[in-house]
Scaffold this motif. Structure first.
Motif, PDB file in Angstrom:
ATOM      1  N   LEU A  97     -18.131 -42.768 -12.105  1.00 25.83           N
ATOM      2  CA  LEU A  97     -19.459 -43.290 -11.741  1.00 25.83           C
ATOM      3  C   LEU A  97     -20.591 -42.525 -12.402  1.00 25.83           C
ATOM      4  CD1 LEU A  97     -18.857 -44.022  -7.957  1.00 25.83           C
ATOM      5  CD2 LEU A  97     -19.307 -45.712  -9.755  1.00 25.83           C
ATOM      6  N   THR A  98     -20.391 -41.256 -12.685  1.00 28.82           N
ATOM      7  CA  THR A  98     -21.448 -40.439 -13.293  1.00 28.82           C
ATOM      8  C   THR A  98     -21.285 -40.295 -14.801  1.00 28.82           C
ATOM      9  OG1 THR A  98     -20.184 -38.406 -12.842  1.00 28.82           O
ATOM     10  CG2 THR A  98     -21.812 -39.095 -11.172  1.00 28.82           C
ATOM     11  N   ASN A  99     -20.333 -41.000 -15.377  1.00 27.80           N
ATOM     12  CA  ASN A  99     -20.057 -40.909 -16.824  1.00 27.80           C
ATOM     13  C   ASN A  99     -19.799 -39.475 -17.265  1.00 27.80           C
ATOM     14  OD1 ASN A  99     -20.297 -43.728 -17.396  1.00 27.80           O
ATOM     15  ND2 ASN A  99     -22.506 -43.493 -17.194  1.00 27.80           N
ATOM     16  N   THR A 100     -19.057 -38.761 -16.462  1.00 22.57           N
ATOM     17  CA  THR A 100     -18.704 -37.379 -16.784  1.00 22.57           C
ATOM     18  C   THR A 100     -17.188 -37.181 -16.734  1.00 22.57           C
ATOM     19  OG1 THR A 100     -18.978 -36.689 -14.475  1.00 22.57           O
ATOM     20  CG2 THR A 100     -20.901 -36.447 -15.930  1.00 22.57           C
ATOM     21  N   THR A 101     -16.441 -38.176 -17.141  1.00 23.26           N
ATOM     22  CA  THR A 101     -14.987 -38.123 -17.040  1.00 23.26           C
ATOM     23  C   THR A 101     -14.410 -37.043 -17.942  1.00 23.26           C
ATOM     24  OG1 THR A 101     -14.962 -40.478 -16.558  1.00 23.26           O
ATOM     25  CG2 THR A 101     -12.873 -39.478 -17.216  1.00 23.26           C
ATOM     26  N   HIS A 102     -13.642 -36.173 -17.344  1.00 21.68           N
ATOM     27  CA  HIS A 102     -12.961 -35.083 -18.042  1.00 21.68           C
ATOM     28  C   HIS A 102     -11.610 -34.912 -17.345  1.00 21.68           C
ATOM     29  CE1 HIS A 102     -12.497 -31.518 -20.446  1.00 21.68           C
ATOM     30  NE2 HIS A 102     -12.281 -30.784 -19.357  1.00 21.68           N
ATOM     31  N   PRO A 103     -10.534 -35.488 -17.889  1.00 20.03           N
ATOM     32  CA  PRO A 103      -9.243 -35.516 -17.190  1.00 20.03           C
ATOM     33  C   PRO A 103      -8.755 -34.188 -16.607  1.00 20.03           C
ATOM     34  CG  PRO A 103      -9.154 -36.958 -19.072  1.00 20.03           C
ATOM     35  CD  PRO A 103     -10.472 -36.229 -19.167  1.00 20.03           C
ATOM     36  N   PRO A 104      -8.893 -33.053 -17.307  1.00 21.22           N
ATOM     37  CA  PRO A 104      -8.408 -31.817 -16.679  1.00 21.22           C
ATOM     38  C   PRO A 104      -9.087 -31.509 -15.345  1.00 21.22           C
ATOM     39  CG  PRO A 104      -8.759 -31.468 -19.020  1.00 21.22           C
ATOM     40  CD  PRO A 104      -9.323 -32.822 -18.701  1.00 21.22           C
ATOM     41  N   ALA A 105     -10.315 -31.976 -15.173  1.00 20.96           N
ATOM     42  CA  ALA A 105     -11.036 -31.730 -13.923  1.00 20.96           C
ATOM     43  C   ALA A 105     -10.430 -32.487 -12.751  1.00 20.96           C
ATOM     44  CB  ALA A 105     -12.513 -32.096 -14.088  1.00 20.96           C
ATOM     45  N   GLY A 106      -9.612 -33.468 -13.031  1.00 22.34           N
ATOM     46  CA  GLY A 106      -8.951 -34.204 -11.964  1.00 22.34           C
ATOM     47  C   GLY A 106      -8.054 -33.328 -11.105  1.00 22.34           C
ATOM     48  N   ALA A 107      -7.644 -32.187 -11.634  1.00 22.71           N
ATOM     49  CA  ALA A 107      -6.798 -31.263 -10.874  1.00 22.71           C
ATOM     50  C   ALA A 107      -7.605 -30.383  -9.924  1.00 22.71           C
ATOM     51  CB  ALA A 107      -6.008 -30.375 -11.841  1.00 22.71           C
ATOM     52  N   ASN A 108      -8.901 -30.323 -10.113  1.00 17.68           N
ATOM     53  CA  ASN A 108      -9.720 -29.392  -9.330  1.00 17.68           C
ATOM     54  C   ASN A 108      -9.654 -29.583  -7.818  1.00 17.68           C
ATOM     55  OD1 ASN A 108     -10.460 -28.117 -11.670  1.00 17.68           O
ATOM     56  ND2 ASN A 108     -12.494 -29.002 -11.756  1.00 17.68           N
ATOM     57  N   PRO A 109      -9.783 -30.809  -7.309  1.00 15.51           N
ATOM     58  CA  PRO A 109      -9.708 -30.932  -5.840  1.00 15.51           C
ATOM     59  C   PRO A 109      -8.416 -30.372  -5.260  1.00 15.51           C
ATOM     60  CG  PRO A 109     -10.597 -32.938  -6.780  1.00 15.51           C
ATOM     61  CD  PRO A 109     -10.103 -32.100  -7.930  1.00 15.51           C
ATOM     62  N   MET A 110      -7.288 -30.652  -5.910  1.00 16.51           N
ATOM     63  CA  MET A 110      -6.006 -30.145  -5.408  1.00 16.51           C
ATOM     64  C   MET A 110      -5.949 -28.625  -5.486  1.00 16.51           C
ATOM     65  SD  MET A 110      -3.264 -32.895  -6.884  1.00 16.51           S
ATOM     66  CE  MET A 110      -3.938 -32.878  -8.535  1.00 16.51           C
ATOM     67  N   LEU A 111      -6.346 -28.071  -6.618  1.00 11.93           N
ATOM     68  CA  LEU A 111      -6.347 -26.623  -6.790  1.00 11.93           C
ATOM     69  C   LEU A 111      -7.200 -25.952  -5.719  1.00 11.93           C
ATOM     70  CD1 LEU A 111      -6.000 -23.973  -8.596  1.00 11.93           C
ATOM     71  CD2 LEU A 111      -8.167 -24.672  -9.617  1.00 11.93           C
ATOM     72  N   ILE A 112      -8.392 -26.450  -5.536  1.00 16.20           N
ATOM     73  CA  ILE A 112      -9.346 -25.858  -4.597  1.00 16.20           C
ATOM     74  C   ILE A 112      -8.873 -26.007  -3.158  1.00 16.20           C
ATOM     75  CG2 ILE A 112     -11.670 -26.218  -3.654  1.00 16.20           C
ATOM     76  CD1 ILE A 112     -12.461 -26.687  -6.694  1.00 16.20           C
ATOM     77  N   MET A 113      -8.366 -27.174  -2.837  1.00 14.50           N
ATOM     78  CA  MET A 113      -7.907 -27.399  -1.463  1.00 14.50           C
ATOM     79  C   MET A 113      -6.674 -26.558  -1.145  1.00 14.50           C
ATOM     80  SD  MET A 113      -8.614 -31.494  -1.269  1.00 14.50           S
ATOM     81  CE  MET A 113      -8.031 -31.722   0.428  1.00 14.50           C
ATOM     82  N   LEU A 114      -5.715 -26.508  -2.062  1.00 19.51           N
ATOM     83  CA  LEU A 114      -4.496 -25.739  -1.806  1.00 19.51           C
ATOM     84  C   LEU A 114      -4.759 -24.241  -1.738  1.00 19.51           C
ATOM     85  CD1 LEU A 114      -1.985 -27.766  -3.996  1.00 19.51           C
ATOM     86  CD2 LEU A 114      -2.125 -27.709  -1.485  1.00 19.51           C
ATOM     87  N   ALA A 115      -5.796 -23.786  -2.447  1.00 17.77           N
ATOM     88  CA  ALA A 115      -6.148 -22.360  -2.431  1.00 17.77           C
ATOM     89  C   ALA A 115      -7.177 -22.031  -1.357  1.00 17.77           C
ATOM     90  CB  ALA A 115      -6.668 -21.947  -3.803  1.00 17.77           C
ATOM     91  N   GLY A 116      -7.720 -23.049  -0.673  1.00 21.00           N
ATOM     92  CA  GLY A 116      -8.703 -22.820   0.379  1.00 21.00           C
ATOM     93  C   GLY A 116     -10.009 -22.221  -0.128  1.00 21.00           C
ATOM     94  N   GLN A 117     -10.455 -22.669  -1.276  1.00 24.02           N
ATOM     95  CA  GLN A 117     -11.661 -22.097  -1.888  1.00 24.02           C
ATOM     96  C   GLN A 117     -12.931 -22.529  -1.160  1.00 24.02           C
ATOM     97  OE1 GLN A 117     -11.669 -19.737  -4.006  1.00 24.02           O
ATOM     98  NE2 GLN A 117      -9.508 -19.814  -4.526  1.00 24.02           N
ATOM     99  N   THR A 118     -13.985 -21.734  -1.359  1.00 18.75           N
ATOM    100  CA  THR A 118     -15.279 -21.989  -0.732  1.00 18.75           C
ATOM    101  C   THR A 118     -16.322 -22.292  -1.802  1.00 18.75           C
ATOM    102  OG1 THR A 118     -15.850 -19.650  -0.767  1.00 18.75           O
ATOM    103  CG2 THR A 118     -14.714 -20.462   1.202  1.00 18.75           C
ATOM    104  N   TRP A 119     -17.581 -22.407  -1.376  1.00 19.16           N
ATOM    105  CA  TRP A 119     -18.670 -22.807  -2.268  1.00 19.16           C
ATOM    106  C   TRP A 119     -18.844 -21.865  -3.456  1.00 19.16           C
ATOM    107  CZ3 TRP A 119     -20.034 -27.566  -1.916  1.00 19.16           C
ATOM    108  CH2 TRP A 119     -19.928 -28.228  -0.688  1.00 19.16           C
ATOM    109  N   GLY A 120     -18.565 -20.601  -3.284  1.00 19.93           N
ATOM    110  CA  GLY A 120     -18.701 -19.653  -4.388  1.00 19.93           C
ATOM    111  C   GLY A 120     -17.834 -19.995  -5.575  1.00 19.93           C
TER     112      GLY A 120
END
Length: 152
Positions: A97-120
């Motif tokens: 939707l934002t025209n910022t498609t970058h396939p490697p970034a698709g892994a970020n939600p899983m990485l962040i959620m599984l590691a319990g990351q915060t805003w920092g």
């Protein structure tokens, strides 16, 4: 330029970018700049630099947007198999939707959620690392144009 030379030059660029991030990561206490999706990012920015998916806007904002989705789910929704799937889907949709498609970034939600990351995590490693990769790639491609013989 032949395929072997192109592949080797891309590999050198990828190694350089990850090397810079790793060196800074190891040298600067309290600063994390390395995350696994950046390895895949280097494939695009060094191997396919003219691809729309490898452009600075896509690299930086694709990572930032999907990382924000991961943090939002981690902090406010929770981490379950269902929310991992939903966050990944939301991240993909947001990039499109934002025209910022970058396939490697698709892994970020899983990485962040599984590691319990915060805003920092959005600042380091996501934003800082993505910007550094873009800067190293820009410099590398400028140097490559100056030093690459045209008859290869």
């Amino acid at each position: 330029m032949n395929k072997i030379v192109t592949a080797c030059i891309a590999g050198i660029g990828a190694a350089l970018a990850i090397g810079v991030l790793s060196f800074l990561d190891a040298s600067l206490a309290q600063l994390t700049l390395v995350m696994a999706p950046f390895g895949a990012t280097t494939v695009l920015v060094f191997g396919l630099p003219n691809s729309p998916l490898a452009q600075p806007k896509n690299v930086i904002f694709g990572h930032l947007i999907t990382a924000a989705v991961g943090v939002i789910f981690t902090q406010y929704v929770g981490v379950t198999p269902l929310t991992l799937a939903l966050a990944t889907g939301v991240g993909v949709s947001c990039m499109l939707l934002t025209n910022t498609t970058h396939p490697p970034a698709g892994a970020n939600p899983m990485l962040i959620m599984l590691a319990g990351q915060t805003w920092g995590f959005l600042v380091t490693p996501v934003l800082s690392g993505a910007i550094l990769i873009v800067l190293v790639a820009k410099l590398f491609h400028q140097l490559k144009q100056q030093w690459t013989p045209v008859d290869l």
